[in-house]
Scaffold this motif. Structure first.
Motif, PDB file in Angstrom:
ATOM      1  N   TYR A   4     -14.543 152.650  80.911  1.00 44.67           N
ATOM      2  CA  TYR A   4     -15.126 151.386  81.377  1.00 44.67           C
ATOM      3  C   TYR A   4     -14.875 150.277  80.359  1.00 44.67           C
ATOM      4  CZ  TYR A   4     -17.498 154.605  84.527  1.00 44.67           C
ATOM      5  OH  TYR A   4     -17.768 155.588  85.444  1.00 44.67           O
ATOM      6  N   GLN A   5     -15.097 150.588  79.077  1.00 43.05           N
ATOM      7  CA  GLN A   5     -14.870 149.597  78.044  1.00 43.05           C
ATOM      8  C   GLN A   5     -13.386 149.234  77.952  1.00 43.05           C
ATOM      9  OE1 GLN A   5     -17.331 148.067  76.500  1.00 43.05           O
ATOM     10  NE2 GLN A   5     -15.841 146.724  75.501  1.00 43.05           N
ATOM     11  N   ALA A   6     -12.525 150.236  78.123  1.00 43.92           N
ATOM     12  CA  ALA A   6     -11.092 149.964  78.098  1.00 43.92           C
ATOM     13  C   ALA A   6     -10.686 149.030  79.239  1.00 43.92           C
ATOM     14  CB  ALA A   6     -10.315 151.271  78.182  1.00 43.92           C
ATOM     15  N   ASP A   7     -11.246 149.225  80.421  1.00 41.80           N
ATOM     16  CA  ASP A   7     -10.929 148.378  81.565  1.00 41.80           C
ATOM     17  C   ASP A   7     -11.366 146.938  81.310  1.00 41.80           C
ATOM     18  OD1 ASP A   7      -9.846 147.998  84.132  1.00 41.80           O
ATOM     19  OD2 ASP A   7     -11.828 148.126  85.044  1.00 41.80           O
ATOM     20  N   ILE A   8     -12.543 146.769  80.705  1.00 45.77           N
ATOM     21  CA  ILE A   8     -13.039 145.435  80.367  1.00 45.77           C
ATOM     22  C   ILE A   8     -12.098 144.753  79.382  1.00 45.77           C
ATOM     23  CG2 ILE A   8     -14.901 144.222  79.166  1.00 45.77           C
ATOM     24  CD1 ILE A   8     -16.825 146.319  80.395  1.00 45.77           C
ATOM     25  N   GLN A   9     -11.672 145.474  78.342  1.00 42.88           N
ATOM     26  CA  GLN A   9     -10.777 144.890  77.349  1.00 42.88           C
ATOM     27  C   GLN A   9      -9.406 144.570  77.940  1.00 42.88           C
ATOM     28  OE1 GLN A   9     -10.683 146.901  73.532  1.00 42.88           O
ATOM     29  NE2 GLN A   9     -12.795 147.591  73.779  1.00 42.88           N
ATOM     30  N   LEU A  10      -8.905 145.441  78.781  1.00 40.60           N
ATOM     31  CA  LEU A  10      -7.619 145.186  79.421  1.00 40.60           C
ATOM     32  C   LEU A  10      -7.670 143.947  80.312  1.00 40.60           C
ATOM     33  CD1 LEU A  10      -6.597 148.838  80.344  1.00 40.60           C
ATOM     34  CD2 LEU A  10      -5.365 147.315  78.780  1.00 40.60           C
ATOM     35  N   ALA A  11      -8.800 143.724  80.964  1.00 36.43           N
ATOM     36  CA  ALA A  11      -8.951 142.528  81.798  1.00 36.43           C
ATOM     37  C   ALA A  11      -8.841 141.270  80.948  1.00 36.43           C
ATOM     38  CB  ALA A  11     -10.282 142.561  82.538  1.00 36.43           C
ATOM     39  N   ALA A  12      -9.438 141.301  79.758  1.00 35.61           N
ATOM     40  CA  ALA A  12      -9.342 140.143  78.869  1.00 35.61           C
ATOM     41  C   ALA A  12      -7.906 139.920  78.416  1.00 35.61           C
ATOM     42  CB  ALA A  12     -10.265 140.329  77.665  1.00 35.61           C
ATOM     43  N   ALA A  13      -7.215 141.006  78.055  1.00 33.78           N
ATOM     44  CA  ALA A  13      -5.825 140.883  77.601  1.00 33.78           C
ATOM     45  C   ALA A  13      -4.918 140.399  78.720  1.00 33.78           C
ATOM     46  CB  ALA A  13      -5.344 142.222  77.062  1.00 33.78           C
ATOM     47  N   ARG A  14      -5.198 140.804  79.944  1.00 35.79           N
ATOM     48  CA  ARG A  14      -4.326 140.466  81.069  1.00 35.79           C
ATOM     49  C   ARG A  14      -4.605 139.075  81.621  1.00 35.79           C
ATOM     50  NH1 ARG A  14      -5.294 144.703  83.807  1.00 35.79           N
ATOM     51  NH2 ARG A  14      -3.478 145.849  83.024  1.00 35.79           N
ATOM     52  N   TYR A  15      -5.874 138.721  81.779  1.00 38.91           N
ATOM     53  CA  TYR A  15      -6.213 137.495  82.497  1.00 38.91           C
ATOM     54  C   TYR A  15      -6.583 136.330  81.588  1.00 38.91           C
ATOM     55  CZ  TYR A  15      -6.269 140.821  86.323  1.00 38.91           C
ATOM     56  OH  TYR A  15      -5.915 141.796  87.214  1.00 38.91           O
ATOM     57  N   LEU A  16      -7.149 136.599  80.412  1.00 34.59           N
ATOM     58  CA  LEU A  16      -7.357 135.527  79.445  1.00 34.59           C
ATOM     59  C   LEU A  16      -6.096 135.338  78.608  1.00 34.59           C
ATOM     60  CD1 LEU A  16     -10.974 136.132  78.096  1.00 34.59           C
ATOM     61  CD2 LEU A  16     -10.238 134.597  79.918  1.00 34.59           C
ATOM     62  N   ARG A  17      -5.588 136.440  78.114  1.00 32.58           N
ATOM     63  CA  ARG A  17      -4.365 136.529  77.308  1.00 32.58           C
ATOM     64  C   ARG A  17      -4.532 135.913  75.924  1.00 32.58           C
ATOM     65  NH1 ARG A  17       1.506 137.255  79.169  1.00 32.58           N
ATOM     66  NH2 ARG A  17       2.584 137.323  77.171  1.00 32.58           N
ATOM     67  N   TRP A  18      -5.045 134.701  75.858  1.00 33.00           N
ATOM     68  CA  TRP A  18      -5.212 134.057  74.560  1.00 33.00           C
ATOM     69  C   TRP A  18      -6.283 132.985  74.670  1.00 33.00           C
ATOM     70  CZ3 TRP A  18      -3.966 128.919  72.929  1.00 33.00           C
ATOM     71  CH2 TRP A  18      -3.497 128.089  73.954  1.00 33.00           C
ATOM     72  N   MET A  19      -6.803 132.566  73.513  1.00 35.32           N
ATOM     73  CA  MET A  19      -7.783 131.483  73.483  1.00 35.32           C
ATOM     74  C   MET A  19      -7.620 130.685  72.200  1.00 35.32           C
ATOM     75  SD  MET A  19     -11.348 133.008  75.023  1.00 35.32           S
ATOM     76  CE  MET A  19     -12.015 131.342  75.172  1.00 35.32           C
ATOM     77  N   PRO A  20      -7.703 129.349  72.288  1.00 36.65           N
ATOM     78  CA  PRO A  20      -7.686 128.520  71.088  1.00 36.65           C
ATOM     79  C   PRO A  20      -9.088 128.430  70.488  1.00 36.65           C
ATOM     80  CG  PRO A  20      -7.673 127.138  73.040  1.00 36.65           C
ATOM     81  CD  PRO A  20      -7.669 128.551  73.526  1.00 36.65           C
ATOM     82  N   ASP A  21      -9.160 128.537  69.179  1.00 32.80           N
ATOM     83  CA  ASP A  21     -10.416 128.294  68.460  1.00 32.80           C
ATOM     84  C   ASP A  21     -10.515 126.856  67.999  1.00 32.80           C
ATOM     85  OD1 ASP A  21     -11.219 130.988  68.640  1.00 32.80           O
ATOM     86  OD2 ASP A  21     -10.050 131.510  66.863  1.00 32.80           O
ATOM     87  N   SER A  22      -9.353 126.248  67.728  1.00 31.11           N
ATOM     88  CA  SER A  22      -9.330 124.894  67.178  1.00 31.11           C
ATOM     89  C   SER A  22      -8.095 124.165  67.668  1.00 31.11           C
ATOM     90  CB  SER A  22      -9.328 124.955  65.639  1.00 31.11           C
ATOM     91  OG  SER A  22      -9.098 123.687  65.077  1.00 31.11           O
ATOM     92  N   VAL A  23      -8.279 122.916  68.095  1.00 34.44           N
ATOM     93  CA  VAL A  23      -7.172 122.038  68.458  1.00 34.44           C
ATOM     94  C   VAL A  23      -7.432 120.693  67.787  1.00 34.44           C
ATOM     95  CG1 VAL A  23      -5.916 120.875  70.309  1.00 34.44           C
ATOM     96  CG2 VAL A  23      -6.840 123.174  70.685  1.00 34.44           C
ATOM     97  N   VAL A  24      -6.499 120.258  66.948  1.00 33.07           N
ATOM     98  CA  VAL A  24      -6.649 118.992  66.226  1.00 33.07           C
ATOM     99  C   VAL A  24      -5.458 118.104  66.548  1.00 33.07           C
ATOM    100  CG1 VAL A  24      -6.865 117.882  63.968  1.00 33.07           C
ATOM    101  CG2 VAL A  24      -7.921 120.131  64.363  1.00 33.07           C
ATOM    102  N   VAL A  25      -5.749 116.898  67.050  1.00 32.73           N
ATOM    103  CA  VAL A  25      -4.705 115.936  67.401  1.00 32.73           C
ATOM    104  C   VAL A  25      -4.816 114.747  66.460  1.00 32.73           C
ATOM    105  CG1 VAL A  25      -3.739 114.464  69.205  1.00 32.73           C
ATOM    106  CG2 VAL A  25      -4.796 116.653  69.821  1.00 32.73           C
ATOM    107  N   THR A  26      -3.726 114.414  65.776  1.00 31.38           N
ATOM    108  CA  THR A  26      -3.658 113.228  64.942  1.00 31.38           C
ATOM    109  C   THR A  26      -2.516 112.349  65.432  1.00 31.38           C
ATOM    110  OG1 THR A  26      -2.091 114.123  63.319  1.00 31.38           O
ATOM    111  CG2 THR A  26      -4.435 114.639  62.995  1.00 31.38           C
ATOM    112  N   GLU A  27      -2.310 111.223  64.771  1.00 31.82           N
ATOM    113  CA  GLU A  27      -1.210 110.344  65.148  1.00 31.82           C
ATOM    114  C   GLU A  27       0.134 111.006  64.914  1.00 31.82           C
ATOM    115  OE1 GLU A  27      -1.530 106.635  63.189  1.00 31.82           O
ATOM    116  OE2 GLU A  27      -3.371 106.019  64.228  1.00 31.82           O
TER     117      GLU A  27
END
Length: 359
Positions: A4-27
């Motif tokens: 069950y835990q493996a299925d939950i983790q696989l769902a995150a890897a498959r459907y989220l794939r990645w997430m940004p923690d920080s995005v900084v935009v300058t000139e």
């Protein structure tokens, strides 16, 4: 291995794939840091893209032993963080349509469904006034302004692309859009840049007043905890409800679904989010709880305290998990349930519905 835990983790890897923690935009540049997961693609095949092209500089993979807690079964989880940098040179426009598109893909790059894992950054030059940290916290659970803006832009752009993919319809083609449970205007601030026909409703009077003042491109209205509302019947042909039904008990849920049917036009589309396996992976929800939700269909975990300061009934706002089978059957009393798209609504699952002409 706990399957069950493996299925939950696989769902995150498959459907989220990645997430940004920080995005900084300058000139001069944009820098992005976060984490990325993959089950089948080796880390040497991962690509980090901005508007479909590779970032100028990528530091990858970076040690991330903290990710072994939520993603212990995913290959490479202990080294899944990255840092990217892209320079704004030679007249590069990072926001060609008002948004920059960020993505992590396999070796072949983006395709027509890649929007489902893309994150979008709004052009800072077009950003409207932001709500207070306290108002934001009632919406996302923290006062993080960057997370509020990044999530809002991403969800609106993903929904826009979904509507184009499935129905060939841009947001501007809808005559009247309802942001149901608009909160502090996380979605309305971007919806109103793409459509002149946006209405936001919420039970939070303070946030409604803030939205009215700061987001003049849409109109806003406070509503009671229980329907009916004063909105006209068949008024809307698109409804977006982000993380609303995740906080209503079953009788209240049913009452609001009935109200949404009343105020939507025949053939109207609805995009409503629910908790799914990707969010459960992020939140560290015990797999036993998800298993109970699957077996019962509807699991009320208990009260949620985020709105206690603005809602008198402290038992109203709750934490709720739905099973896909429950949604497909029970919600079909009011709508045709067309699809459930995992991880599309930020990190929640998206339920795509269409209002039938007749019961």
């Amino acid at each position: 291995m706990n399957i069950y835990q493996a299925d939950i983790q696989l769902a995150a890897a498959r459907y989220l794939r990645w997430m940004p923690d920080s995005v900084v935009v300058t000139e001069d540049e944009i820098t992005v840091a976060g984490w990325a997961l993959s089950v089948w693609d080796g880390q040497d095949l991962q690509r980090f893209l901005i508007n479909g092209v590779d970032f100028d500089q990528v530091e990858w993979p970076v040690t991330s032993t903290d990710l072994l807690v939520p993603f212990s079964e995913i290959p490479g989880a202990s080294a899944s963080r990255f840092r990217c940098r892209h320079r704004r040179t030679d007249g590069k426009n990072l926001f060609p349509d008002g948004f920059a598109r960020l993505n992590v893909t396999g070796q072949f790059g983006e395709h027509r469904l890649s929007y489902r894992t893309a994150w979008y950054v709004g052009d800072p030059a077009l950003e409207q006034a932001v709500p207070s940290p306290a108002q934001i916290e009632r919406v996302i659970g923290s006062g993080n302004i960057q997370a509020f803006l990044l999530g809002g832009a991403t969800i609106v752009k993903r929904f826009e692309q979904l509507l184009l993919e499935r129905f060939g319809r841009p947001l501007r083609s809808f005559k009247s859009i309802l942001d149901w449970g608009c909160g502090a205007g996380r979605l309305s601030r971007y919806l109103s840049l793409l459509s002149p026909a946006v209405t936001g409703i919420d039970i939070d009077a303070d946030n409604i007043a803030s939205c009215t003042k700061k987001l003049p491109g849409a109109r806003f209205q406070q509503v009671d905890l229980m329907p009916p509302t004063s909105l006209q019947s068949e008024a809307f042909d698109l409804v977006i409800g982000l993380s609303v039904l995740t906080h209503l008990d079953e009788p209240v849920q049913d009452a609001w679904l009935e109200e949404l049917r009343r105020i939507t036009h025949p053939e109207a589309l609805l995009l409503l989010s629910v908790q799914g396996l990707p969010q459960i992976a992020l939140y560290g929800t015990p797999s036993q709880m998800q298993l109970e939700a699957h077996r019962k269909g509807f699991l009320d975990v208990g009260p949620n305290s985020q709105l206690q300061a603005v809602v008198d009934d402290t038992s109203y706002y709750r934490n709720v998990i739905h099973s896909p089978d429950y949604i497909m059957t029970r919600w079909s009393r009011w709508f045709d349930v067309l699809d459930i798209v995992e991880g599309m609504a930020g990190n929640q699952d998206l339920v795509l519905l269409r209002r039938r002409a007749e019961y």
